[in-house]
Design an enzyme around this catalytic site. Structure first.
Site, PDB file in Angstrom:
ATOM      1  N   LYS A  14       0.830  -1.212   0.000  1.00 48.87           N
ATOM      2  CA  LYS A  14       0.000   0.000   0.000  1.00 48.87           C
ATOM      3  C   LYS A  14       0.860   1.255   0.000  1.00 48.87           C
ATOM      4  O   LYS A  14       0.593   2.206  -0.724  1.00 48.87           O
ATOM      5  CB  LYS A  14      -0.939   0.015   1.222  1.00 48.87           C
ATOM      6  CG  LYS A  14      -1.941  -1.128   1.244  1.00 48.87           C
ATOM      7  CD  LYS A  14      -2.962  -0.971   2.362  1.00 48.87           C
ATOM      8  CE  LYS A  14      -2.412  -1.059   3.764  1.00 48.87           C
ATOM      9  NZ  LYS A  14      -1.834  -2.374   4.129  1.00 48.87           N
ATOM     10  N   ARG A  89      -9.641   0.713   9.219  1.00 50.07           N
ATOM     11  CA  ARG A  89      -9.311  -0.684   9.475  1.00 50.07           C
ATOM     12  C   ARG A  89     -10.380  -1.393  10.288  1.00 50.07           C
ATOM     13  O   ARG A  89     -10.230  -2.582  10.584  1.00 50.07           O
ATOM     14  CB  ARG A  89      -7.987  -0.774  10.227  1.00 50.07           C
ATOM     15  CG  ARG A  89      -6.756  -0.958   9.314  1.00 50.07           C
ATOM     16  CD  ARG A  89      -5.548  -0.758  10.187  1.00 50.07           C
ATOM     17  NE  ARG A  89      -4.405  -1.543   9.907  1.00 50.07           N
ATOM     18  CZ  ARG A  89      -3.278  -1.018   9.384  1.00 50.07           C
ATOM     19  NH1 ARG A  89      -3.240   0.214   8.956  1.00 50.07           N
ATOM     20  NH2 ARG A  89      -2.216  -1.759   9.274  1.00 50.07           N
ATOM     21  N   ARG A 123      12.109  -6.691   4.777  1.00 45.79           N
ATOM     22  CA  ARG A 123      12.054  -5.385   4.131  1.00 45.79           C
ATOM     23  C   ARG A 123      12.773  -4.345   4.987  1.00 45.79           C
ATOM     24  O   ARG A 123      12.812  -4.433   6.213  1.00 45.79           O
ATOM     25  CB  ARG A 123      10.630  -4.976   3.787  1.00 45.79           C
ATOM     26  CG  ARG A 123       9.778  -4.479   4.911  1.00 45.79           C
ATOM     27  CD  ARG A 123       8.390  -4.064   4.416  1.00 45.79           C
ATOM     28  NE  ARG A 123       7.545  -3.724   5.532  1.00 45.79           N
ATOM     29  CZ  ARG A 123       6.266  -3.377   5.426  1.00 45.79           C
ATOM     30  NH1 ARG A 123       5.665  -3.345   4.261  1.00 45.79           N
ATOM     31  NH2 ARG A 123       5.575  -3.087   6.512  1.00 45.79           N
ATOM     32  N   ARG A 155      11.446  -1.614  10.400  1.00 49.82           N
ATOM     33  CA  ARG A 155      10.357  -1.356  11.331  1.00 49.82           C
ATOM     34  C   ARG A 155      10.394  -2.364  12.469  1.00 49.82           C
ATOM     35  O   ARG A 155      10.587  -3.559  12.247  1.00 49.82           O
ATOM     36  CB  ARG A 155       9.012  -1.446  10.595  1.00 49.82           C
ATOM     37  CG  ARG A 155       8.655  -0.161   9.896  1.00 49.82           C
ATOM     38  CD  ARG A 155       7.412  -0.291   9.068  1.00 49.82           C
ATOM     39  NE  ARG A 155       6.261  -0.858   9.769  1.00 49.82           N
ATOM     40  CZ  ARG A 155       5.052  -0.906   9.259  1.00 49.82           C
ATOM     41  NH1 ARG A 155       4.822  -0.401   8.058  1.00 49.82           N
ATOM     42  NH2 ARG A 155       4.051  -1.434   9.937  1.00 49.82           N
ATOM     43  N   ARG A 166      -0.584  -9.158  13.160  1.00 45.88           N
ATOM     44  CA  ARG A 166      -1.138  -8.112  12.283  1.00 45.88           C
ATOM     45  C   ARG A 166      -2.058  -8.733  11.228  1.00 45.88           C
ATOM     46  O   ARG A 166      -3.106  -8.165  10.896  1.00 45.88           O
ATOM     47  CB  ARG A 166       0.010  -7.325  11.615  1.00 45.88           C
ATOM     48  CG  ARG A 166       0.731  -6.399  12.610  1.00 45.88           C
ATOM     49  CD  ARG A 166       2.125  -6.027  12.173  1.00 45.88           C
ATOM     50  NE  ARG A 166       2.184  -5.202  10.996  1.00 45.88           N
ATOM     51  CZ  ARG A 166       3.306  -5.011  10.275  1.00 45.88           C
ATOM     52  NH1 ARG A 166       4.437  -5.599  10.629  1.00 45.88           N
ATOM     53  NH2 ARG A 166       3.285  -4.239   9.230  1.00 45.88           N
TER      54      ARG A 166
HETATM   55  P1  AMP Z   1       0.823   0.063   9.062  1.00 41.83           P
HETATM   56  O1  AMP Z   1       2.018   0.938   8.875  1.00 41.83           O
HETATM   57  O2  AMP Z   1      -0.366   0.561   8.302  1.00 41.83           O
HETATM   58  O3  AMP Z   1       1.130  -1.389   8.796  1.00 41.83           O
HETATM   59  O4  AMP Z   1       0.429   0.168  10.610  1.00 41.83           O
HETATM   60  C1  AMP Z   1       1.315  -0.233  11.631  1.00 41.83           C
HETATM   61  C2  AMP Z   1       0.554  -0.423  12.932  1.00 41.83           C
HETATM   62  O5  AMP Z   1      -0.052   0.819  13.317  1.00 41.83           O
HETATM   63  C3  AMP Z   1      -0.594  -1.411  12.867  1.00 41.83           C
HETATM   64  O6  AMP Z   1      -0.168  -2.754  13.085  1.00 41.83           O
HETATM   65  C4  AMP Z   1      -1.490  -0.909  14.005  1.00 41.83           C
HETATM   66  O7  AMP Z   1      -0.962  -1.271  15.270  1.00 41.83           O
HETATM   67  C5  AMP Z   1      -1.355   0.592  13.872  1.00 41.83           C
HETATM   68  N1  AMP Z   1      -2.355   1.184  12.938  1.00 41.83           N
HETATM   69  C6  AMP Z   1      -2.112   1.813  11.758  1.00 41.83           C
HETATM   70  N2  AMP Z   1      -3.242   2.245  11.196  1.00 41.83           N
HETATM   71  C7  AMP Z   1      -4.244   1.858  12.028  1.00 41.83           C
HETATM   72  C8  AMP Z   1      -5.659   1.991  11.991  1.00 41.83           C
HETATM   73  N3  AMP Z   1      -6.302   2.604  10.965  1.00 41.83           N
HETATM   74  N4  AMP Z   1      -6.369   1.484  13.035  1.00 41.83           N
HETATM   75  C9  AMP Z   1      -5.752   0.886  14.082  1.00 41.83           C
HETATM   76  N5  AMP Z   1      -4.429   0.714  14.169  1.00 41.83           N
HETATM   77  C10 AMP Z   1      -3.672   1.197  13.150  1.00 41.83           C
END
Ligand code: AMP
Length: 208
Positions: A14, A89, A123, A155, A166
């Protein structure tokens, strides 16, 4: 104001596609994951709270996310529409979003579960220029990364245990949104297990 949502499991690509779509459409990318990582780094109250969930691979509570989004969309760059990456989400997040802006397209980047773990574990990016690499699929080459000085960044949540949590959160809490958006007739499925350029081309044609 109308908006696009980039939807899909962790590691679907994404973020990579969001950057390309921003270049093509001018829509700013709003990534809740990036916003939360910035809050963690800055040590804000939101960041301290979010970190416990992020480290465990769980979703951060809806009210925290919705407050972040409500504030972000007041910025001037959001006035002609935005592209959400990693938001909404959950159903409550999607309901809150519907009150804020009309979503015109939901682009679902689909990648099978068995490909996700290998894509995420391995990554890394350059802290300087943000370019993304992978130990196996896209290693840093002899020409470097695009900026003068490569600084490797990984990360904290890109490890196998956290990835499995996740993915669990994605299937339990996020994937039900597909039906919600499909019934609204704005859901576009894109095969994300292909070359990056091919995926971008399909997304751009879905947006036309
Ligand atoms: P991402 O970078 O989108 O993979 O997000 C990393 C982490 O941030 C996720 O595993 C969640 O813990 C948190 N997170 C990001 N976006 C959301 C969201 N819209 N709702 C809840 N948690 C989020």
């Amino acid at each position: 104001m109308s908006s696009i949502v980039l939807f899909g499991p962790p590691g679907a690509g994404k973020g990579t596609q969001a950057e390309r779509i921003t270049q093509q459409t001018g829509l700013p990318q709003i990534s809740t994951g990036d916003m939360l990582r910035a809050a963690v780094k800055a040590g804000t109250e939101t960041g301290i709270l979010a970190k416990t969930y992020m480290d465990a691979g769980q979703l951060v509570p809806d009210e925290v996310i919705i407050d972040l989004i409500k504030e972000r969309i007041t910025h001037p760059d959001a006035k002609n529409g935005v592209m959400f990456d990693g938001f909404p989400r959950t159903i409550p997040q999607a309901e809150a979003l519907a009150d804020i802006t009309a979503v015109t397209h939901v682009i679902a980047i689909e990648v099978p579960d068995e490909r996700i773990v290998e894509r995420i574990c391995g990554r890394y990016s350059c802290a300087g220029c943000g370019n993304v690499f992978h130990d196996i699929f896209n290693p840093l080459g002899p020409d470097g990364c695009g900026c003068d000085r490569f600084v490797e960044k990984r990360r904290a949540d890109d490890n196998e245990d956290t990835v499995l949590s996740r993915l669990g959160a994605y299937h339990d809490q996020t994937s039900p949104l597909a039906d919600w958006y499909e019934s609204a007739g704005i859901f576009h499925r894109i095969n994300g297990d292909r070359a990056i350029d091919d995926i971008t081309a399909d997304i751009l044609s879905a947006l036309q």
